[in-house]
Design an enzyme around this catalytic site. Structure first.
Site, PDB file in Angstrom:
ATOM      1  N   ASP A 118       0.821  -1.210   0.000  1.00  0.00           N
ATOM      2  CA  ASP A 118       0.000   0.000   0.000  1.00  0.00           C
ATOM      3  C   ASP A 118       0.863   1.271   0.000  1.00  0.00           C
ATOM      4  OD1 ASP A 118      -2.434   1.337   0.033  1.00  0.00           O
ATOM      5  OD2 ASP A 118      -3.209   0.253   1.778  1.00  0.00           O
ATOM      6  N   ASP A 173      -9.883   3.813  -3.614  1.00  0.00           N
ATOM      7  CA  ASP A 173     -10.591   2.606  -3.165  1.00  0.00           C
ATOM      8  C   ASP A 173     -12.001   2.494  -3.725  1.00  0.00           C
ATOM      9  OD1 ASP A 173      -8.340   2.255  -1.717  1.00  0.00           O
ATOM     10  OD2 ASP A 173      -9.316   2.242   0.250  1.00  0.00           O
TER      11      ASP A 173
HETATM   12  C1  GLA Z   1      -5.915   1.530   1.463  1.00  0.00           C
HETATM   13  C2  GLA Z   1      -6.025   0.538   0.295  1.00  0.00           C
HETATM   14  C3  GLA Z   1      -7.180  -0.424   0.571  1.00  0.00           C
HETATM   15  C4  GLA Z   1      -6.934  -1.156   1.892  1.00  0.00           C
HETATM   16  C5  GLA Z   1      -6.733  -0.170   3.023  1.00  0.00           C
HETATM   17  C6  GLA Z   1      -6.263  -0.852   4.290  1.00  0.00           C
HETATM   18  O1  GLA Z   1      -7.044   2.350   1.533  1.00  0.00           O
HETATM   19  O2  GLA Z   1      -6.201   1.204  -0.915  1.00  0.00           O
HETATM   20  O3  GLA Z   1      -7.332  -1.356  -0.480  1.00  0.00           O
HETATM   21  O4  GLA Z   1      -5.797  -1.992   1.750  1.00  0.00           O
HETATM   22  O5  GLA Z   1      -5.760   0.821   2.687  1.00  0.00           O
HETATM   23  O6  GLA Z   1      -6.028   0.023   5.323  1.00  0.00           O
END
Ligand code: GLA
Length: 363
Positions: A118, A173
């Site tokens: 990430d 996301d």
């Molecule tokens: C980010 C990523 C998500 C998830 C969260 C976890 O937002 O883009 O897919 O992994 O972190 O905290």
């Protein structure tokens, strides 16, 4: 193809959850349909020991990560973990910055087959440098580990990610909604509905291919925020985009309709087609669209898409999909599992509101 804990369970992960998900995947038809990876997202890790080694949450994972990986492997499945290129993960757990080689070795010793990496708390770090460093660290372990780059598309990873990672997120996301656009509180990125993510894929198709895929984020199918026709559209598009199919729902307790979507092997076959071409939008007339994916045998997977509030007819012409108009081609409906006979020049169908008709057109 696989499953990831985040969309449904967020930080509520544990070895019991992961084991029961692996049990379900191995026995409910998902493994047979091609799902393989069981990935724990954020929150499995709590600290570092005196040697700087990453430490898993011993209350939630009392048997340790190695034992859990062994369990997942014993089901004939593969095991994945999550970390972050910054000082901390998005949920404030220790990140891998400055510990890349040590962490990669640890994941390899545990038997991890997949790493999602990430982009939170990276400050001024350069994305290409950060992902290259972890890529090198994973390679150096000598253990094959799929490298999933979760950079949200900010630094356009499709331009440089091939050879560094196997898949890269193209956007912020996904959320379990048809449409929605939100900025995160700290302003670094964002959240989108399913069709907003879809729209952001337009133009990226030429950057994907075998071993280096665009990732429009994990599936929300079955999480409750969309209707069955909307989830069918979601799954159809992710298949046509040659996207990673990472289920994100509670696969231990799915309704038959949801399971039917996730295990539609005709649609999965389009996703997994060996040519590895990403599909693309070939026509847009207001809220009606046609998308097409070229397949290894010369045929096309085609989605007729209706964003309108009511049912309507959508038409694909052979010209839209690169066929001469005089060609006769067989049409098969991949959701109804029915041959619709041969057509010449075009094909049209009634498409429900917020949904798709997905067909294979074979000369
Ligand atoms: C980010 C990523 C998500 C998830 C969260 C976890 O937002 O883009 O897919 O992994 O972190 O905290």
């Amino acid at each position: 193809m696989g499953w990831n804990s985040w969309n449904k369970f967020a930080c509520n992960v544990s070895e019991d959850l992961i084991k029961s998900v692996a049990d379900a995947m191995a026995s409910n038809g998902m493994k047979d349909a091609g799902y393989q990876y069981v990935v724990i997202d954020d929150c499995w890790q709590v600290s570092r020991d005196d040697g700087g080694n990453i430490v898993a949450d011993s209350q939630r994972f009392p048997s340790g990560i190695k034992a859990l990986a062994d369990y997942v492997h014993s089901k004939g499945l593969k095991f994945g973990l999550y970390s972050d290129a910054g000082s901390k993960t998005c949920q404030g757990r220790p990140g891998s910055q400055g510990h890349e080689f040590q962490d990669a070795l640890q994941y390899a010793r545990w038997g991890a087959d997949y790493l999602k990496y990430d982009w939170c708390n990276t400050e001024t770090r350069n994305a290409q440098e950060a992902y290259s460093t972890m890529s090198r660290a994973l390679l150096d372990t000598g253990h094959p580990i799929v490298f999933s780059m979760c950079e949200w598309g900010t630094a356009k990873p499709w331009l440089w990610g091939k050879g560094i990672g196997n898949l890269w997120r193209t956007t912020g996301d996904i959320s379990d909604k048809w449409t929605s656009k939100k900025k995160w509180a700290d302003g670094t990125c964002c959240e989108y509905g399913m069709v907003d993510i879809l729209d952001l894929q337009v133009g990226l198709e030429s950057f994907a291919g075998p071993g280096h895929w665009n990732d429009p984020d994990m599936l929300e199918v079955g999480n409750g925020g969309m209707t069955i026709p909307e989830y069918r559209a979601h799954f159809s598009f992710w298949a046509l985009l040659a996207a990673p199919l990472m289920a994100g729902n509670d696969i231990r307790s799915m309704s038959p309709e949801i399971k039917e979507i996730l295990t539609n092997t005709e649609v999965i076959g389009i996703n997994q087609d060996r040519l590895g071409r990403e599909g693309r939008r070939v026509k847009k007339e207001g809220e009606l669209e046609v998308w097409s994916k070229s397949l290894a045998d010369g045929s096309r997977a085609v989605i007729l898409f209706n964003r309108q509030a009511s049912e309507t007819e959508v038409k694909v012409t052979w010209e839209d999909i690169g066929y001469p108009a005089h060609l006769s081609a067989r049409v098969r409906d991949l959701w109804a599992h029915r041959d619709l006979g041969a057509s010449t020049g075009s094909f049209s169908a009634r498409v429900a509101s917020h949904s798709v008709v997905m067909v294979k057109i074979a000369p």
